[in-house]
Design a protein around this motif. Structure first.
Motif, PDB file in Angstrom:
ATOM      1  N   CYS A   1       0.796  10.055  -5.203  1.00 17.85           N
ATOM      2  CA  CYS A   1       1.073  11.478  -4.674  1.00 17.85           C
ATOM      3  C   CYS A   1       2.520  11.483  -5.687  1.00 17.85           C
TER       4      CYS A   1
ATOM      5  N   GLN B   1       0.457   4.382  -2.951  1.00 20.37           N
ATOM      6  CA  GLN B   1       0.771   5.614  -2.439  1.00 20.37           C
ATOM      7  C   GLN B   1       1.894   6.355  -3.264  1.00 20.37           C
TER       8      GLN B   1
ATOM      9  N   THR C   1       1.157  -1.231  -0.531  1.00 17.07           N
ATOM     10  CA  THR C   1       0.433  -0.164  -0.319  1.00 17.07           C
ATOM     11  C   THR C   1       0.838   1.250  -0.173  1.00 17.07           C
TER      12      THR C   1
END
Length: 134
Positions: free
Chosen positions: A119, A115, A111
């Motif tokens: 981002c 991310q 995860t």
């Protein structure tokens, strides 16, 4: 560490605060390193638990094959007795629990990796929306 402790840490580490987005992005590398260390520790513990289970299986096999006095067992039936042995079942449960913790930590690590890509895309979109070039 218990699964509950990992859950609490994961909730804190995966929480994205919009106001502190840039700081969050900067901290992703440190979070990934932390969770990679957790994964290494849990995989090591899982390996140890699996080794103990194999060793216990060997000991139980030897006991039921050669030292068990209640009834003479055939080799094909020894595994049934081993699988029913309370000590062996407890060791199997320990391996299963450890495997779950390892999988959980691995999922958190995945995860965090996802991310970082998200981002990156958000930052590229902000640059594009502002009219600047990357």
């Amino acid at each position: 560490m218990t699964i509950e402790e990992y859950e609490d840490i994961a909730i804190d580490d995966l929480k994205v605060n919009v106001e502190m987005f840039e700081n969050y992005v900067k901290s992703l590398g440190h979070k990934r390193i932390k969770w990679a260390r957790y994964l290494f520790e849990e995989e090591s513990l899982q390996s140890i638990a699996e080794d103990k289970l194999r060793e216990l299986y060997r000991e139980k096999f030897h006991f039921y094959m050669y030292k068990y006095d209640e009834v003479k067992l055939e080799k094909k039936n020894v595994e049934i007795y081993i699988k029913g042995d309370p000590e062996y079942r407890q060791a199997e449960q320990a391996v299963s629990k450890q495997a779950f913790k390892t999988k959980f930590v691995n999922e958190v690590l995945n995860t965090i990796d996802k991310q970082s890509f998200a981002c990156s895309n958000i930052l590229k979109h902000k640059i594009w929306a502002s009219g600047a070039t990357a």
